[in-house]
Design a protein around this motif. Structure first.
Motif, PDB file in Angstrom:
ATOM      1  N   ALA A  24       0.856  -1.192   0.000  1.00 10.22           N
ATOM      2  CA  ALA A  24       0.000   0.000   0.000  1.00 10.22           C
ATOM      3  C   ALA A  24       0.893   1.243   0.000  1.00 10.22           C
ATOM      4  N   LEU A  25       0.433   2.283  -0.711  1.00 13.95           N
ATOM      5  CA  LEU A  25       1.306   3.440  -0.917  1.00 13.95           C
ATOM      6  C   LEU A  25       1.432   4.332   0.309  1.00 13.95           C
ATOM      7  N   ASP A  26       0.680   3.979   1.362  1.00 10.08           N
ATOM      8  CA  ASP A  26       0.846   4.713   2.624  1.00 10.08           C
ATOM      9  C   ASP A  26       1.376   3.781   3.726  1.00 10.08           C
ATOM     10  N   ASP A  27       1.881   2.614   3.325  1.00 17.78           N
ATOM     11  CA  ASP A  27       2.428   1.659   4.289  1.00 17.78           C
ATOM     12  C   ASP A  27       3.935   1.949   4.447  1.00 17.78           C
ATOM     13  N   ASP A  28       4.256   2.764   5.454  1.00 19.14           N
ATOM     14  CA  ASP A  28       5.643   3.216   5.606  1.00 19.14           C
ATOM     15  C   ASP A  28       6.620   2.073   5.869  1.00 19.14           C
ATOM     16  N   VAL A  29       6.155   1.031   6.570  1.00 17.94           N
ATOM     17  CA  VAL A  29       7.040  -0.105   6.844  1.00 17.94           C
ATOM     18  C   VAL A  29       7.357  -0.829   5.530  1.00 17.94           C
ATOM     19  N   VAL A  45       1.799   4.274 -12.575  1.00 19.74           N
ATOM     20  CA  VAL A  45       3.057   4.502 -11.843  1.00 19.74           C
ATOM     21  C   VAL A  45       3.252   6.003 -11.589  1.00 19.74           C
ATOM     22  N   SER A  46       2.836   6.833 -12.548  1.00 20.83           N
ATOM     23  CA  SER A  46       2.949   8.297 -12.351  1.00 20.83           C
ATOM     24  C   SER A  46       2.128   8.722 -11.136  1.00 20.83           C
ATOM     25  N   LEU A  47       0.928   8.187 -11.070  1.00 20.50           N
ATOM     26  CA  LEU A  47       0.048   8.523  -9.961  1.00 20.50           C
ATOM     27  C   LEU A  47       0.638   8.021  -8.634  1.00 20.50           C
ATOM     28  N   ALA A  48       1.128   6.785  -8.662  1.00 18.63           N
ATOM     29  CA  ALA A  48       1.705   6.199  -7.441  1.00 18.63           C
ATOM     30  C   ALA A  48       2.969   6.964  -7.031  1.00 18.63           C
ATOM     31  N   ALA A  49       3.740   7.431  -8.022  1.00 21.79           N
ATOM     32  CA  ALA A  49       4.970   8.176  -7.710  1.00 21.79           C
ATOM     33  C   ALA A  49       4.626   9.459  -6.972  1.00 21.79           C
ATOM     34  N   SER A  50       3.536  10.101  -7.408  1.00 23.73           N
ATOM     35  CA  SER A  50       3.189  11.356  -6.738  1.00 23.73           C
ATOM     36  C   SER A  50       2.720  11.068  -5.307  1.00 23.73           C
ATOM     37  N   GLN A  51       2.129   9.889  -5.089  1.00 28.95           N
ATOM     38  CA  GLN A  51       1.698   9.538  -3.716  1.00 28.95           C
ATOM     39  C   GLN A  51       2.899   9.172  -2.832  1.00 28.95           C
ATOM     40  N   VAL A  52       3.795   8.300  -3.343  1.00 27.44           N
ATOM     41  CA  VAL A  52       4.922   7.898  -2.481  1.00 27.44           C
ATOM     42  C   VAL A  52       5.876   9.071  -2.238  1.00 27.44           C
ATOM     43  N   SER A  53       5.924  10.020  -3.193  1.00 22.68           N
ATOM     44  CA  SER A  53       6.861  11.133  -3.005  1.00 22.68           C
ATOM     45  C   SER A  53       6.399  12.077  -1.893  1.00 22.68           C
ATOM     46  N   ALA A  54       5.153  11.929  -1.443  1.00 29.87           N
ATOM     47  CA  ALA A  54       4.675  12.766  -0.327  1.00 29.87           C
ATOM     48  C   ALA A  54       4.965  12.112   1.021  1.00 29.87           C
ATOM     49  N   ARG A  55       5.471  10.876   1.035  1.00 27.21           N
ATOM     50  CA  ARG A  55       5.753  10.169   2.296  1.00 27.21           C
ATOM     51  C   ARG A  55       7.139  10.572   2.821  1.00 27.21           C
ATOM     52  N   PRO A  56       7.203  11.121   4.021  1.00 25.28           N
ATOM     53  CA  PRO A  56       8.510  11.523   4.564  1.00 25.28           C
ATOM     54  C   PRO A  56       9.520  10.374   4.567  1.00 25.28           C
ATOM     55  N   VAL A  57       9.048   9.137   4.820  1.00 32.32           N
ATOM     56  CA  VAL A  57       9.966   8.002   4.888  1.00 32.32           C
ATOM     57  C   VAL A  57      10.655   7.798   3.528  1.00 32.32           C
ATOM     58  N   VAL A  58       9.927   8.043   2.460  1.00 36.26           N
ATOM     59  CA  VAL A  58      10.493   7.870   1.117  1.00 36.26           C
ATOM     60  C   VAL A  58      11.479   9.003   0.817  1.00 36.26           C
ATOM     61  N   ARG A  59      11.080  10.226   1.139  1.00 33.45           N
ATOM     62  CA  ARG A  59      11.968  11.363   0.848  1.00 33.45           C
ATOM     63  C   ARG A  59      13.282  11.214   1.619  1.00 33.45           C
ATOM     64  N   ALA A  60      13.163  10.839   2.896  1.00 34.89           N
ATOM     65  CA  ALA A  60      14.383  10.690   3.703  1.00 34.89           C
ATOM     66  C   ALA A  60      15.225   9.532   3.172  1.00 34.89           C
ATOM     67  N   GLY A  61      14.555   8.448   2.796  1.00 34.84           N
ATOM     68  CA  GLY A  61      15.262   7.254   2.341  1.00 34.84           C
ATOM     69  C   GLY A  61      15.985   7.453   1.026  1.00 34.84           C
ATOM     70  N   LEU A  62      15.545   8.425   0.232  1.00 33.31           N
ATOM     71  CA  LEU A  62      16.186   8.629  -1.072  1.00 33.31           C
ATOM     72  C   LEU A  62      17.259   9.714  -1.076  1.00 33.31           C
ATOM     73  N   LEU A  63      17.380  10.410   0.053  1.00 34.67           N
ATOM     74  CA  LEU A  63      18.334  11.524   0.100  1.00 34.67           C
ATOM     75  C   LEU A  63      19.756  11.086  -0.214  1.00 34.67           C
ATOM     76  N   GLU A  64      20.219  10.062   0.527  1.00 27.36           N
ATOM     77  CA  GLU A  64      21.603   9.608   0.367  1.00 27.36           C
ATOM     78  C   GLU A  64      21.870   9.061  -1.024  1.00 27.36           C
ATOM     79  N   LEU A  65      20.891   8.313  -1.542  1.00 27.61           N
ATOM     80  CA  LEU A  65      21.049   7.733  -2.880  1.00 27.61           C
ATOM     81  C   LEU A  65      21.246   8.841  -3.917  1.00 27.61           C
ATOM     82  N   GLN A  66      20.412   9.890  -3.834  1.00 29.90           N
ATOM     83  CA  GLN A  66      20.526  10.986  -4.804  1.00 29.90           C
ATOM     84  C   GLN A  66      21.895  11.663  -4.681  1.00 29.90           C
ATOM     85  N   ARG A  67      22.322  11.844  -3.440  1.00 29.89           N
ATOM     86  CA  ARG A  67      23.615  12.516  -3.224  1.00 29.89           C
ATOM     87  C   ARG A  67      24.761  11.656  -3.730  1.00 29.89           C
TER      88      ARG A  67
END
Ligand code: DC
Length: 226
Positions: free
Chosen positions: A52-57, A95-117
């Motif tokens: 589920a797109l709001d399942d942070d675990v 997938v576009s729709l799901a991407a916009s949903q997961v990108s609003a989850r703080p867990v996803v944003r934090a988890g991708l920070l290091e990878l992007q850097r």
């Protein structure tokens, strides 16, 4: 040798970021990090695993095992998840729709920070990163920050023409309305909303052709390199 430079290109969908970033990266011999593609890859894996797109675990598990890489081939910036080329799969409407949903989850944003850097810092000459929060969050100390925007109707027309060429049957009104929803989601979310960094160079691609946008940014980068 000069140290690798970080160029941040942020802005709403349809302003021309992808086209500009691709040409720029090629001209400068910089790596190109399409951060939207990374959010899309997370969404694709989550959908395939029926998380589920709001399942942070569940999303954290996707992030822990995520293996995204890019491979430039001619005009195309191929996106891989593991050994699979997902360049097309990540552009599907669900997938576009799901991407916009997961990108609003703080867990996803934090988890991708290091990878992007990491993807950017590993580049030998420098990197162009395109996204929404590169200059504000991912690289607040980027060497150059650009915020590329355009009138909503101009962006919608571009998208409409792209879709038309692909044989997708959607009216301009439909495209504009979906774009408005995405713009609203991107700019009103609590974490890393879309907004220009205070020190970003603002460029409006409704009045400036994309070739001029590229030229301007390239000149600014060359200035930093000299
Ligand atoms: O640029 P794009 O359409 O491929 O981005 C896909 C989604 O990811 C879109 O909903 C915006 C979001 N995104 C984000 O929140 N932060 C980024 N740095 C890049 C994209």
């Amino acid at each position: 040798m000069a140290r690798p430079l970080i160029v941040a290109i942020d802005g709403p969908a349809g302003a021309g970021k992808s086209t500009v970033s691709k040409i720029l990266a090629r001209r400068l011999d910089f790596a190109l990090v399409d951060t939207g593609a990374i959010y899309r890859a997370v969404a694709l894996v989550a959908l395939r695993r029926k998380i589920a797109l709001d399942d942070d675990v569940g999303l954290q598990q996707v992030l822990d095992s995520l293996d995204v890489s890019f491979h430039m081939e001619g005009e195309l910036n191929h996106v891989f998840v593991g050994a699979e080329d997902v360049s097309e799969a990540i552009r599907a409407p669900d997938v576009s729709l799901a991407a916009s949903q997961v990108s609003a989850r703080p867990v996803v944003r934090a988890g991708l920070l290091e990878l992007q850097r990491r993807l950017a810092r590993h580049a030998p000459h420098g990197a162009v990163l395109e996204g929404r929060d590169i200059g504000t969050v991912v690289f607040p100390d980027a060497d150059l920050k650009v915020f590329l925007f355009a009138d909503p109707t101009v962006r919608a027309r571009r998208r409409f023409e792209e879709l038309f060429e692909k044989g997708v049957d959607k009216s301009i009104d439909q495209v504009l309305s979906e774009q408005n929803t995405r713009d609203k989601n991107d700019s009103e979310r609590d974490v890393a909303p879309l907004k220009p960094a205070a020190d970003a160079v603002l460029l409006d691609s409704s009045v400036l052709p994309l070739s001029d946008v590229v030229q301007r940014i390239e000149a600014l980068v060359r200035e930093k390199q000299s």
